[in-house]
Design an enzyme around this catalytic site. Structure first.
Site, PDB file in Angstrom:
ATOM      1  N   GLU A 163       0.984  -1.262   0.091  1.00  0.00           N
ATOM      2  CA  GLU A 163      -0.034   0.078   0.141  1.00  0.00           C
ATOM      3  C   GLU A 163       0.818   1.323   0.148  1.00  0.00           C
ATOM      4  O   GLU A 163       0.706   2.104   1.123  1.00  0.00           O
ATOM      5  CB  GLU A 163      -0.873   0.021   1.218  1.00  0.00           C
ATOM      6  N   GLU A 354      -5.223  -8.350   0.635  1.00  0.00           N
ATOM      7  CA  GLU A 354      -6.010  -8.187   1.962  1.00  0.00           C
ATOM      8  C   GLU A 354      -7.406  -7.791   1.678  1.00  0.00           C
ATOM      9  O   GLU A 354      -7.602  -7.268   0.793  1.00  0.00           O
ATOM     10  CB  GLU A 354      -5.373  -7.103   2.523  1.00  0.00           C
TER      11      GLU A 354
HETATM   12  C1  BG6 Z   1      -4.429  -2.174   5.291  1.00  0.00           C
HETATM   13  C2  BG6 Z   1      -2.854  -2.522   5.710  1.00  0.00           C
HETATM   14  O1  BG6 Z   1      -4.348  -0.646   4.969  1.00  0.00           O
HETATM   15  O2  BG6 Z   1      -5.313  -2.533   6.145  1.00  0.00           O
HETATM   16  C3  BG6 Z   1      -2.781  -3.369   7.002  1.00  0.00           C
HETATM   17  O3  BG6 Z   1      -1.996  -3.131   4.620  1.00  0.00           O
HETATM   18  C4  BG6 Z   1      -3.800  -2.748   8.148  1.00  0.00           C
HETATM   19  O4  BG6 Z   1      -1.490  -3.227   7.487  1.00  0.00           O
HETATM   20  C5  BG6 Z   1      -5.132  -3.315   7.521  1.00  0.00           C
HETATM   21  O5  BG6 Z   1      -3.794  -3.610   9.411  1.00  0.00           O
HETATM   22  C6  BG6 Z   1      -6.395  -2.650   8.251  1.00  0.00           C
HETATM   23  O6  BG6 Z   1      -6.414  -1.245   8.418  1.00  0.00           O
HETATM   24  P1  BG6 Z   1      -6.400  -0.003   9.396  1.00  0.00           P
HETATM   25  O7  BG6 Z   1      -6.483   1.117   8.663  1.00  0.00           O
HETATM   26  O8  BG6 Z   1      -7.528  -0.461  10.252  1.00  0.00           O
HETATM   27  O9  BG6 Z   1      -4.985  -0.436  10.237  1.00  0.00           O
END
Ligand code: BG6
Length: 449
Positions: A163, A354
């Site tokens: 990301e 993800e």
């Molecule tokens: C993604 C990331 O943005 O989403 C992760 O690659 C992260 O590292 C996941 O944990 C969940 O998002 P957030 O914004 O709640 O940390």
């Protein structure tokens, strides 16, 4: 409708969010180790110093993965565990840790998929200018080469960067993630170009030094816009909006990053908006390096917005609709439209690197963690993905975020995304209902979806 036979099913996590052991066995410090301790930055003053203590408990965690039935595990390497200063000497104890981790995964028939960089940037390099320095791409290339030489006998799947949209957007633009900067546009642009170059040089290094044919991609995110209805016009608008960007929001977009990486050129809009500052950054040969061929296009997707809501993430238009514990709107068909649009544009297999849901989980009186919302969320999203694969959109697989509850960056430990519950007081793990459910999905190759 069905998923292809060789579909990749698994779960993901990232080093800083789970490993802990932030200063053990010769590890160097990274920007999260340093800046998360700056008062007021992270919810409840938390940090990743201990996290899930995965560094000491990885064997137990892999056992639980096996119990669930996970077949692929996306992990990230912690740069300063391997090279404490970011460049220079390699830390043998850090290498030993990853060798043991990878060996244990393989012994348990879990295929490791490795991300080189999931936001834990070496502090020493940050102090030398970090991503703002053009040299950043050489540092990253050297790191990629080192990791490839060390681990490519065990690792076939590689992702360069997780990301870029978020670590630049939140870390250097809106000041919500380490190092909590708010840089001006010119600096940001320089940074994004250096990151793209770093990606390209890493792809080149992995390809060159890998001991087995590597499968390489990266793991971006970006706005996913879905059509209001399935008319041709509405679909076309959604497609266009999914790749648009504005003067302010460009670092968060898909095409700012994806176009140079796949097409070898910045989007025309980039030159329209920022030609004068962008052109001088691009040196001879840069675009060829940036567009070193990759094998798949990763996609981290949690939510979408419908056509007409142009400001990115859903807002008022979604009053009262289901939301996750991090406030993201539950949008069932996000994976269908995102994979369709990304695959049509970039003509690469898509890997869902993800997708997952934060819930308010806890251990119930019966000692179990019941999380029906997560099961329902995942089933809904997987239905969309199944539609995509049934329409022959080239999707390689799906990795649930996350295998364990973990340190959710500036939200601290409150937001739980895991298939496995972690009690941070005792480090006791409990497989959630969703973990058993997901194991069943894997076993049946999604037939029950
Ligand atoms: C993604 C990331 O943005 O989403 C992760 O690659 C992260 O590292 C996941 O944990 C969940 O998002 P957030 O914004 O709640 O940390």
């Amino acid at each position: 409708m069905k998923f292809p036979k060789n579909f990749i099913w698994g779960a993901a996590a990232a080093a800083y969010q789970i490993e802990g052991a932030y200063n053990e066995d010769g590890k160097g410090l990274n920007i999260w180790d340093i800046y998360s301790k700056d008062p007021g930055r992270i919810a409840h003053g938390e940090n990743g110093d201990i996290a899930c203590d995965h560094y000491h408990r990885f064997k137990e965690d892999i056992k639980l993965m096996k119990e669930i039935g996970i077949k692929h595990y996306r992990l990230s390497l912690n740069w300063t565990r391997i090279i404490p200063d970011g460049t220079g000497e390699v830390n043998q104890k850090g290498v030993d840790f990853y060798n043991q981790l990878l060996d244990t995964l393989i012994e348990n028939e879990i295929e490791p998929m490795v991300t080189l960089f999931h936001w834990d940037y070496p502090y020493e390099l940050h102090c030398k200018g970090g991503w703002l320095s053009r040299e950043a791409s050489d540092w990253f290339e050297n790191y990629a080469k080192t990791c490839t030489e060390l681990f490519s006998d065990k690792v076939k799947y590689w992702m360069t960067i997780n990301e870029p949209q978020v670590f630049v957007g939140l870390g250097y633009y809106s000041g919500l993630h380490a190092p909590f900067y708010k840089l001006c546009k010119t600096d940001l642009m320089r940074m994004t170009h250096n990151i793209l170059l770093s990606h390209g040089k890493a792809v080149r290094a992995i390809r060159k030094y890998a001991k087995q044919p590597p499968i390489i991609g990266f793991a971006p995110t970006g706005p996913c816009v879905t059509p209001e209805n399935e008319t041709k016009d509405s679909i076309e608008i959604a497609r266009q909006q999914s790749f648009e960007f504005s003067e302010n929001g460009y670092v968060f977009s898909n095409s700012w990053w994806g176009d140079p990486i796949v097409f070898g050129k910045y989007n025309d809009k980039a030159f329209e908006l920022f030609g004068d500052s962008l052109k001088p950054l691009i040196k001879d040969g840069d675009m060829e390096i940036i567009s070193a061929p990759i094998d798949f296009y990763g996609a981290n997707i949690y939510s979408s917005s419908s056509v007409g809501i142009t400001n990115g993430y859903p807002s008022n238009e979604y009053i009262g609709c289901p939301r996750t514990a991090v406030e993201w709107v539950v949008t069932d068909d996000a994976l269908y439209w995102a994979t369709k649009f990304l695959n049509e544009r970039y003509k690469l297999p898509i890997l869902i690197t993800e997708n997952g849901m934060a819930c308010h989980d806890w251990v119930h009186l019966d000692g179990k963690v019941h999380d029906p919302n997560r099961i329902d969320y995942t089933a809904r999203y997987l239905k969309g993905l199944k539609r995509a694969t049934s329409e022959n959109i080239d999707v390689m697989g799906y990795l649930y975020w996350s295998i364990l509850d973990n340190f959710e960056w500036n939200s601290g430990y409150d937001k739980r995304f895991g298939l496995i519950y972690v009690d941070y007081q005792t480090q006791k793990r409990t497989i959630k209902d969703s973990g058993y459910w997901f194991g069943n999905v894997i076993k049946n190759n999604g037939e029950n979806i």
